[in-house]
Motif scaffolding. Structure first.
Motif, PDB file in Angstrom:
ATOM      1  N   PRO A   1      29.523  32.238  42.020  1.00  0.00           N
ATOM      2  CA  PRO A   1      30.899  31.731  42.057  1.00  0.00           C
ATOM      3  C   PRO A   1      31.580  32.083  43.374  1.00  0.00           C
ATOM      4  N   THR A   2      32.322  31.140  43.898  1.00  0.00           N
ATOM      5  CA  THR A   2      32.969  31.348  45.200  1.00  0.00           C
ATOM      6  C   THR A   2      34.398  31.851  45.082  1.00  0.00           C
ATOM      7  N   LYS A   3      34.982  31.759  43.904  1.00  0.00           N
ATOM      8  CA  LYS A   3      36.390  32.128  43.765  1.00  0.00           C
ATOM      9  C   LYS A   3      36.583  33.416  42.980  1.00  0.00           C
ATOM     10  N   LEU A   4      35.708  34.387  43.213  1.00  0.00           N
ATOM     11  CA  LEU A   4      35.887  35.692  42.593  1.00  0.00           C
ATOM     12  C   LEU A   4      36.992  36.423  43.330  1.00  0.00           C
ATOM     13  N   ASN A   5      37.786  37.175  42.611  1.00  0.00           N
ATOM     14  CA  ASN A   5      38.844  37.922  43.282  1.00  0.00           C
ATOM     15  C   ASN A   5      38.855  39.371  42.819  1.00  0.00           C
ATOM     16  N   GLU A   6      39.617  40.169  43.520  1.00  0.00           N
ATOM     17  CA  GLU A   6      39.689  41.609  43.259  1.00  0.00           C
ATOM     18  C   GLU A   6      40.188  41.915  41.853  1.00  0.00           C
ATOM     19  N   ASP A   7      40.995  41.047  41.262  1.00  0.00           N
ATOM     20  CA  ASP A   7      41.563  41.292  39.943  1.00  0.00           C
ATOM     21  C   ASP A   7      40.511  41.260  38.832  1.00  0.00           C
ATOM     22  N   MET A   8      39.352  40.723  39.129  1.00  0.00           N
ATOM     23  CA  MET A   8      38.317  40.590  38.105  1.00  0.00           C
ATOM     24  C   MET A   8      37.475  41.857  37.970  1.00  0.00           C
ATOM     25  N   VAL A   9      37.654  42.825  38.877  1.00  0.00           N
ATOM     26  CA  VAL A   9      36.857  44.045  38.860  1.00  0.00           C
ATOM     27  C   VAL A   9      37.780  45.253  38.810  1.00  0.00           C
ATOM     28  N   ASN A  10      37.501  46.152  37.873  1.00  0.00           N
ATOM     29  CA  ASN A  10      38.283  47.363  37.715  1.00  0.00           C
ATOM     30  C   ASN A  10      37.337  48.546  37.885  1.00  0.00           C
ATOM     31  N   GLU A  11      37.574  49.389  38.879  1.00  0.00           N
ATOM     32  CA  GLU A  11      36.719  50.550  39.127  1.00  0.00           C
ATOM     33  C   GLU A  11      37.397  51.793  38.567  1.00  0.00           C
TER      34      GLU A  11
END
Length: 81
Positions: free
Chosen positions: A45-55
């Motif tokens: 996917p080309t439209k992944l963003n930072e909001d989709m990952v929580n560290e």
């Protein structure tokens, strides 16, 4: 959008519903590697963003797990060791 199915399969079998999926266990490893590499390359996917990952840290994990069980977490959670 994927939705979680919380149900027994028994009633669906009785009603003639087919649950279809992919069983990669019987697929040769060479073919699996080819598919996995493609998923990570031109099919990524080309439209992944930072909001989709929580560290989170290990100390934060119990609270995050509780949030996951309550349906408050979206995307992926990465545990930093």
């Amino acid at each position: 959008m994927l939705k979680k199915v919380e149900d027994t399969i028994f009633l669906h079998i009785i009603r003639g519903v087919n649950w279809l999926g992919i069983d990669s266990v019987e697929c040769p490893m060479e073919k699996r590697l080819k598919v996995w590499n493609r998923l990570g390359d031109d099919s990524k996917p080309t439209k992944l963003n930072e909001d989709m990952v929580n560290e989170v840290s290990l100390k934060e994990l119990p609270g995050v797990l509780a949030d996951i069980l309550e349906g408050k977490v979206r995307g992926r959670t990465i545990v930093k060791l």
